[in-house]
Design a protein around this motif. Structure first.
Motif, short mmCIF file in Angstrom:
data_model
loop_
_atom_site.label_atom_id
_atom_site.label_comp_id
_atom_site.label_asym_id
_atom_site.label_seq_id
_atom_site.Cartn_x
_atom_site.Cartn_y
_atom_site.Cartn_z
N GLY A 1 8.33 2.71 3.62
CA GLY A 1 7.86 1.77 2.60
C GLY A 1 6.41 2.09 2.27
N THR A 2 5.55 1.09 2.30
CA THR A 2 4.13 1.28 1.97
C THR A 2 3.31 1.72 3.18
N GLY A 3 3.96 2.00 4.30
CA GLY A 3 3.24 2.39 5.50
C GLY A 3 2.29 3.56 5.32
N PRO A 4 2.74 4.68 4.71
CA PRO A 4 1.82 5.82 4.54
C PRO A 4 0.57 5.46 3.73
N GLU A 5 0.72 4.63 2.69
CA GLU A 5 -0.44 4.25 1.89
C GLU A 5 -1.42 3.41 2.71
N LEU A 6 -0.90 2.47 3.50
CA LEU A 6 -1.77 1.62 4.30
C LEU A 6 -2.38 2.38 5.47
N ALA A 7 -1.65 3.36 6.00
CA ALA A 7 -2.23 4.20 7.05
C ALA A 7 -3.45 4.93 6.53
N ASP A 8 -3.38 5.42 5.29
CA ASP A 8 -4.53 6.09 4.70
C ASP A 8 -5.70 5.12 4.52
N ARG B 1 3.55 3.32 -5.32
CA ARG B 1 3.03 2.81 -6.59
C ARG B 1 1.54 2.47 -6.53
N ASP B 2 0.94 2.57 -5.35
CA ASP B 2 -0.49 2.30 -5.18
C ASP B 2 -0.84 0.87 -5.57
N THR C 1 -5.48 -6.76 -5.92
CA THR C 1 -4.17 -6.22 -6.31
C THR C 1 -3.35 -7.28 -7.04
N PRO C 2 -2.27 -6.87 -7.72
CA PRO C 2 -1.51 -7.82 -8.53
C PRO C 2 -0.95 -9.02 -7.77
N ASP C 3 -0.61 -8.85 -6.48
CA ASP C 3 -0.06 -9.99 -5.73
C ASP C 3 -1.06 -11.13 -5.60
N THR D 1 -4.28 -0.30 -5.04
CA THR D 1 -4.69 -0.24 -3.63
C THR D 1 -5.92 0.64 -3.48
N THR D 2 -5.88 1.80 -4.10
CA THR D 2 -7.00 2.73 -4.00
C THR D 2 -8.27 2.14 -4.61
#
Length: 365
Positions: free
Chosen positions: A17-24, A285-286, A328-330, A337-338
């Motif tokens: 899921g979004t794990g790789p993005e949050l890990a970064d 989707r960042d 972020t949109p939420d 995210t970036t």
């Protein structure tokens, strides 16, 4: 791999899921906060763990169970190996719940969340080591049987840890009330007998209540300041939003929390996580909210890397972002995210002398 004697190793376990993005995000923020504190190394698990959505794509129940068990076995080894090497902190993104609870049962985990608002505080200790969220599944045609265990020794370990943690959070020793919320009527009098005996031996008054009774008290009267609330995880999971409403001032998806393992071999290891899930629909989707991950990085920096003031500096920076409408949109914003992470790091960016550019954001050195 060997490390310098004073080096800090932080484990990083990444789910799909979004794990790789949050890990970064975690690595970037931790790196920025630990500038000037050399020797901080992040070591990722070599396995990318499944989310529930990625498992569902398999469609075959037997295969899902096989992958669930494999993820649990691997993550347990990851935690045990790091604990043996002296690692004190692991950050984990969201992972399939059944894999996590297999590990939490084996390592006897509790989740700790200190909530506070308007000068009042509540310490929530969620029992993840036993109960209806833990256990094994047995399948038959058209039927799933789930078997779980409650134990006297585990119950005592959870309560003893909760009391120690309460005295740590409230150093003057004053605890307003100790409340346990469990569905104990289903257990033939065993759990209430264990708690009564333990309360006598510890010399502490412990109120054991059905979850619906705690709900009524919370809604009608509120809970006293400095309530230590020890809860069966199934109830605490559902009630977390309401507890935040009464004792917190932030949204659940912005929060990080910590898991502590009561297995003696992992006593020095703390696992940090976001409260929100894997958000597979946002993967790639960042757009995933990075605030909880940013806060987790700040806790690791301050508590484990010796970066005094990191938590307060990040909280001040997040307030600046909020004032500037960067989210972020939420959260009703329009930023990626970036972009949110970049903006936060821009506020925290150290000057040439190693201090943050905005002196108002210095939380310590």
């Amino acid at each position: 791999m060997t490390h310098e004697p004073d080096a800090l190793v932080v484990g990083l376990a990444v789910g799909r899921g979004t794990g790789p993005e949050l890990a970064d995000v975690f690595e970037r923020v931790l790196g920025a906060l630990t500038t000037g504190h050399p020797g901080v190394t992040v070591e990722r698990s070599p396995r990318l763990y499944h989310s529930y959505a990625s498992l569902r794509a398999e469609r075959d129940i037997a295969r899902i169970r096989e992958l669930t068990d494999a993820d649990a076995d691997h993550y347990e080894r990851f935690c045990r190996t790091h604990a043996e090497r002296g690692t004190t902190a692991v950050f984990r993104t969201a992972v399939n719940a059944q894999s996590l609870y297999l590990v939490r049962e084996r390592l006897r985990a509790v989740k700790v969340d200190l909530l506070g608002a308007d000068g009042r505080s509540l310490l929530l200790v969620r029992d993840q080591a036993q109960g209806f969220y833990t256990g094994e599944n047995r399948h038959a045609p058209g039927e799933v049987t789930r078997t779980m265990t409650f134990g006297r020794e585990t119950t005592e370990a959870v309560v003893r840890y909760a009391l120690r943690r309460a005295r740590q959070e409230w150093p003057d020793g004053r605890i307003g009330r100790v409340v346990m919320a469990y569905k104990f009527h289903l257990l033939d009098g065993a759990l209430d007998a264990w708690v009564a005996d333990l309360a006598t031996r510890l010399g502490v008054e412990i109120g054991l209540f059905q979850p619906d009774t705690v709900n009524r008290d919370l809604v009608t009267h509120g809970l006293p300041d400095r309530t230590l609330l020890i809860a069966g995880n199934e109830w605490a999971d559902i009630m977390h939003v309401l507890l935040l409403d009464r004792f917190g001032s932030d949204r659940q998806e912005n929060r990080c929390t910590e898991n502590v393992f009561l297995d003696p071999a992992l006593a020095s290891l703390t696992e940090y996580q976001t409260v929100h899930g894997s958000a597979d629909d946002l993967a790639g989707r960042d757009l995933v909210n990075p605030v909880a991950t940013i806060r987790a990085a700040a806790r690791v920096a301050e508590r484990h890397a010796g970066c005094a003031g990191a938590v307060e500096a990040v909280e001040k920076a997040l307030r600046v972002l909020d004032e500037r409408g960067i989210s972020t949109p939420d959260l009703g914003g329009r930023h990626s995210t970036t972009a949110v992470t970049d903006a936060l790091l821009g506020v925290l960016e150290p000057g040439a002398d190693g201090t943050p550019a905005d002196a108002a954001l210095v939380g310590g050195s």
